[in-house]
Design an enzyme around this catalytic site. Structure first.
Site, PDB file in Angstrom:
ATOM      1  N   GLU A   1       0.790  -1.240   0.000  1.00 17.31           N
ATOM      2  CA  GLU A   1       0.000   0.000   0.000  1.00 17.31           C
ATOM      3  C   GLU A   1       0.822   1.290   0.000  1.00 17.31           C
ATOM      4  O   GLU A   1       0.560   2.193   0.796  1.00 17.31           O
ATOM      5  CB  GLU A   1      -0.953  -0.003   1.210  1.00 17.31           C
ATOM      6  CG  GLU A   1      -1.906  -1.182   1.215  1.00 17.31           C
ATOM      7  CD  GLU A   1      -2.903  -1.159   2.389  1.00 17.31           C
ATOM      8  OE1 GLU A   1      -2.740  -0.346   3.310  1.00 17.31           O
ATOM      9  OE2 GLU A   1      -3.844  -1.974   2.356  1.00 17.31           O
TER      10      GLU A   1
ATOM     11  N   ASN B   1       2.250  -5.216  -3.154  1.00 12.36           N
ATOM     12  CA  ASN B   1       0.835  -5.502  -2.908  1.00 12.36           C
ATOM     13  C   ASN B   1       0.068  -4.198  -2.659  1.00 12.36           C
ATOM     14  O   ASN B   1       0.554  -3.324  -1.934  1.00 12.36           O
ATOM     15  CB  ASN B   1       0.745  -6.404  -1.662  1.00 12.36           C
ATOM     16  CG  ASN B   1      -0.618  -7.023  -1.437  1.00 12.36           C
ATOM     17  OD1 ASN B   1      -1.147  -7.685  -2.301  1.00 12.36           O
ATOM     18  ND2 ASN B   1      -1.180  -6.810  -0.246  1.00 12.36           N
TER      19      ASN B   1
ATOM     20  N   HIS C   1     -10.384  -6.300  -2.420  1.00 11.25           N
ATOM     21  CA  HIS C   1     -11.486  -6.190  -1.452  1.00 11.25           C
ATOM     22  C   HIS C   1     -12.628  -5.487  -2.177  1.00 11.25           C
ATOM     23  O   HIS C   1     -12.650  -4.265  -2.291  1.00 11.25           O
ATOM     24  CB  HIS C   1     -11.058  -5.372  -0.225  1.00 11.25           C
ATOM     25  CG  HIS C   1      -9.976  -6.011   0.574  1.00 11.25           C
ATOM     26  ND1 HIS C   1     -10.169  -7.182   1.281  1.00 11.25           N
ATOM     27  CD2 HIS C   1      -8.694  -5.653   0.798  1.00 11.25           C
ATOM     28  CE1 HIS C   1      -9.050  -7.513   1.897  1.00 11.25           C
ATOM     29  NE2 HIS C   1      -8.130  -6.609   1.615  1.00 11.25           N
TER      30      HIS C   1
ATOM     31  N   GLU D   1      -6.180 -10.750  -1.410  1.00 15.31           N
ATOM     32  CA  GLU D   1      -7.015 -10.564  -0.209  1.00 15.31           C
ATOM     33  C   GLU D   1      -8.485 -10.534  -0.610  1.00 15.31           C
ATOM     34  O   GLU D   1      -9.279  -9.721  -0.121  1.00 15.31           O
ATOM     35  CB  GLU D   1      -6.622  -9.270   0.523  1.00 15.31           C
ATOM     36  CG  GLU D   1      -5.140  -9.215   0.868  1.00 15.31           C
ATOM     37  CD  GLU D   1      -4.723  -7.973   1.654  1.00 15.31           C
ATOM     38  OE1 GLU D   1      -5.592  -7.237   2.164  1.00 15.31           O
ATOM     39  OE2 GLU D   1      -3.500  -7.740   1.755  1.00 15.31           O
TER      40      GLU D   1
ATOM     41  N   ASP E   1     -12.213 -10.635  -1.071  1.00 21.12           N
ATOM     42  CA  ASP E   1     -13.505 -10.756  -0.385  1.00 21.12           C
ATOM     43  C   ASP E   1     -14.468  -9.807  -1.095  1.00 21.12           C
ATOM     44  O   ASP E   1     -14.044  -8.788  -1.643  1.00 21.12           O
ATOM     45  CB  ASP E   1     -13.432 -10.513   1.144  1.00 21.12           C
ATOM     46  CG  ASP E   1     -12.738  -9.233   1.568  1.00 21.12           C
ATOM     47  OD1 ASP E   1     -12.534  -8.325   0.741  1.00 21.12           O
ATOM     48  OD2 ASP E   1     -12.392  -9.126   2.764  1.00 21.12           O
TER      49      ASP E   1
HETATM   50  C1  XIL Z   1      -6.522  -6.440   8.156  1.00 20.88           C
HETATM   51  C2  XIL Z   1      -6.841  -7.648   9.035  1.00 20.88           C
HETATM   52  O1  XIL Z   1      -7.726  -8.489   8.333  1.00 20.88           O
HETATM   53  C3  XIL Z   1      -7.451  -7.200  10.343  1.00 20.88           C
HETATM   54  O2  XIL Z   1      -7.560  -8.305  11.236  1.00 20.88           O
HETATM   55  C4  XIL Z   1      -6.601  -6.113  10.992  1.00 20.88           C
HETATM   56  O3  XIL Z   1      -7.273  -5.614  12.127  1.00 20.88           O
HETATM   57  C5  XIL Z   1      -6.328  -4.985  10.026  1.00 20.88           C
HETATM   58  O4  XIL Z   1      -5.733  -5.508   8.846  1.00 20.88           O
HETATM   59  N1  XIL Z   1      -5.130  -4.634   3.595  1.00 20.88           N
HETATM   60  C6  XIL Z   1      -4.120  -5.462   4.052  1.00 20.88           C
HETATM   61  C7  XIL Z   1      -4.375  -6.371   5.195  1.00 20.88           C
HETATM   62  O5  XIL Z   1      -3.046  -5.530   3.441  1.00 20.88           O
HETATM   63  O6  XIL Z   1      -3.238  -6.568   5.990  1.00 20.88           O
HETATM   64  C8  XIL Z   1      -5.518  -5.883   6.057  1.00 20.88           C
HETATM   65  O7  XIL Z   1      -5.794  -6.880   7.032  1.00 20.88           O
HETATM   66  C9  XIL Z   1      -6.734  -5.574   5.201  1.00 20.88           C
HETATM   67  C10 XIL Z   1      -6.424  -4.491   4.204  1.00 20.88           C
END
Ligand code: XIL
Length: 299
Positions: free
Chosen positions: A127, A169, A206, A235, A237
């Protein structure tokens, strides 16, 4: 094949999930984990605040538990993440300049060395780009140490674990037309042209249903791949887990030969950081949802 991991393996791919070390004692959870997935990403256990809570004092217990569980079940690990502006321990948040620069590079070196041979892919940097139309880097304490901090982190990770595959990422790099996507693309292109070690780009993915899952996602995957890197969906979802969106994401990945890894960000809806949105493939009782069947069919 009858599981996500085995189906993905038929085309040389991995289907993974984020895992929380605190749930490894839940047999309903580990039954699904060990049956369905051939890749795991520690959800929080390899982040900077977890692995170096005090400066120079490293803490690997929870991450090691996930790595051991994975190893004993033939599951590959994506390490997440060596350098990030978020989930930094207090001591790091208060540093700046050359002191922070040495601290983050030492962190990258120490953590990548600890897990050498056990982590197949690393999210080296997470990020680092700003949202919106600027195409600029995100302002952060790490960015303020100098624009070359990302490159320095990749070089440090490569020196510590030359066999690991090193990824950048980010989120909101899904739409090929977005300035943020183009900016990350140019960084990867620059790294490849100058021999900075980078092997893969992770699209967090996401999604909120239709609105930010773009119709040109496949173009984005294939465009990054054409630079000579693998692409990972890291990631995944999707709000309310629509079957059509899940199938499309899988189809887009399968259409791109260098799309090698699909990771959902948790197993059951109750495990999700977005649990109120029911975004995953299993319900809170561990039952397969319609989205699970859509993904398995598409794989
Ligand atoms: C999130 C986790 O799922 C949570 O448990 C934590 O509180 C915060 O981080 N982007 C990312 C992940 O790269 O590491 C994040 O994970 C979600 C967004």
């Amino acid at each position: 094949a009858s599981t996500l991991g085995a189906s993905a393996a038929q085309s040389g791919r991995y289907f993974g999930t984020a895992v929380a070390s605190g749930r490894l004692g839940d047999s309903a959870y580990t039954t699904l984990l060990d049956r369905e997935f051939n890749q795991v990403t520690p959800e929080n256990e390899m982040k900077i605040d977890a692995t170096e809570p005090q400066r120079g004092q490293f803490s690997y217990g929870n991450a090691d538990r996930i790595v051991q569980h994975a190893a004993s079940h033939g599951i590959k690990v994506r390490g997440h993440t060596l350098a990030w502006h978020s989930q930094q321990p207090g001591w790091m948040q208060s540093l700046s300049g050359s002191t922070l620069r040495s601290a983050i590079l030492n962190h990258v070196t120490q953590v990548a060395t600890h897990f050498r041979g056990q982590v197949t892919w690393w999210d080296v940097v997470n990020e680092a780009y700003a949202d919106g139309s600027s195409g600029a880097r995100r302002d952060s304490n790490l960015q303020r140490t100098g624009n070359d901090w990302i490159e320095a982190a990749f070089r440090a990770a490569d020196a510590a674990d030359p066999n690991a595959l090193l990824c950048y990422n980010d989120y909101n790099i899904d739409n090929w037309n977005d300035a943020k996507t183009q900016a990350v693309y140019r960084m990867v292109q620059d790294f490849k042209s100058r021999g900075v070690p980078i092997d893969c780009v992770g699209l967090q993915s996401h999604f909120t249903g239709g609105s930010n899952y773009p119709s040109n996602y496949r173009t984005t995957l294939s465009s990054f791949a054409a630079l000579g890197v693998d692409v990972h969906i890291t990631e995944l979802d999707i709000r309310n887990a629509p079957t059509s969106a899940y199938s499309s994401v899988v189809n887009d990945c399968l259409a791109v030969s260098r799309c090698k890894v699909i990771t959902v960000w948790g197993i059951r809806d109750s495990d999700s950081w977005r649990s109120g949105e029911s975004p995953l493939l299993f319900d809170g009782s561990g039952n397969k949802k319609a989205a699970y069947n859509a993904v398995l069919t598409a794989l």
